[in-house]
Design an enzyme around this catalytic site. Sequence first.
Site, short mmCIF file in Angstrom:
data_model
loop_
_atom_site.label_atom_id
_atom_site.label_comp_id
_atom_site.label_asym_id
_atom_site.label_seq_id
_atom_site.Cartn_x
_atom_site.Cartn_y
_atom_site.Cartn_z
N CYS A 8 4.74 -6.00 1.71
CA CYS A 8 3.42 -5.36 1.80
C CYS A 8 3.43 -4.16 0.87
CB CYS A 8 3.06 -5.00 3.25
SG CYS A 8 4.04 -3.68 3.99
N ASN A 11 5.86 -1.01 3.14
CA ASN A 11 7.02 -1.51 3.89
C ASN A 11 7.29 -0.69 5.15
OD1 ASN A 11 10.57 -2.03 3.31
ND2 ASN A 11 9.16 -3.40 4.33
N CYS A 13 4.59 -1.09 7.91
CA CYS A 13 3.74 -1.69 8.96
C CYS A 13 3.82 -3.21 8.98
CB CYS A 13 2.28 -1.27 8.80
SG CYS A 13 1.99 0.47 9.12
N ARG A 14 3.13 -3.85 8.04
CA ARG A 14 2.99 -5.30 8.08
C ARG A 14 4.28 -6.05 7.75
NH1 ARG A 14 -1.96 -5.75 4.11
NH2 ARG A 14 -0.76 -4.05 3.19
N SER A 15 4.93 -5.71 6.65
CA SER A 15 6.14 -6.46 6.29
C SER A 15 7.29 -6.23 7.27
CB SER A 15 6.56 -6.22 4.84
OG SER A 15 6.77 -4.87 4.56
N ASP A 122 -4.65 -4.30 7.10
CA ASP A 122 -3.88 -3.10 7.43
C ASP A 122 -4.18 -2.78 8.89
OD1 ASP A 122 -3.01 -0.43 7.83
OD2 ASP A 122 -3.28 0.00 5.70
#
Length: 151
Positions: A8, A11, A13-15, A122
Amino acid sequence: MIRILMVCLGNICRSPLAHGILDSKLDGNYFNVDSAGTSNYHKGSPPDLCSIAVVRKNGIDITNQRARQFKIKDFETFDYIYVMDESNFENVVKMARNVEDISKVRLILNEIHPNKNLEVPDPYYGGDSGFDDVYNMLDEACNLITNRLAR
């Protein structure tokens, strides 16, 4: 060993969520999962506290992860590179050295919705349920990835 990278922007939150979720589903003797960001904004930082909390309530611990920036060498190291959105897809593909590198890069939600190129939002902009919603999307995608890799 099959190596999978989740990417993401920052690096945190999402990934890291995708990294932790997929890692919890795969046998570490045969698979290695990691994550990175296309930016260096949070290099060395742990995942966001909200990301840590949402996976913790689902029985996953990601507190040992640390943010790092995606690098060209990742194309050599990883067999699959899953990105969370179009912007990061473009940033990773721009770094590719050849067609083989590009063939490793995929939008993760195409696992659920093939060829629709949907983005993992996000979680900060998803209101009170943002992190839970992103967790659920990534969990579903990771289930499909796990099933495909298990074959």
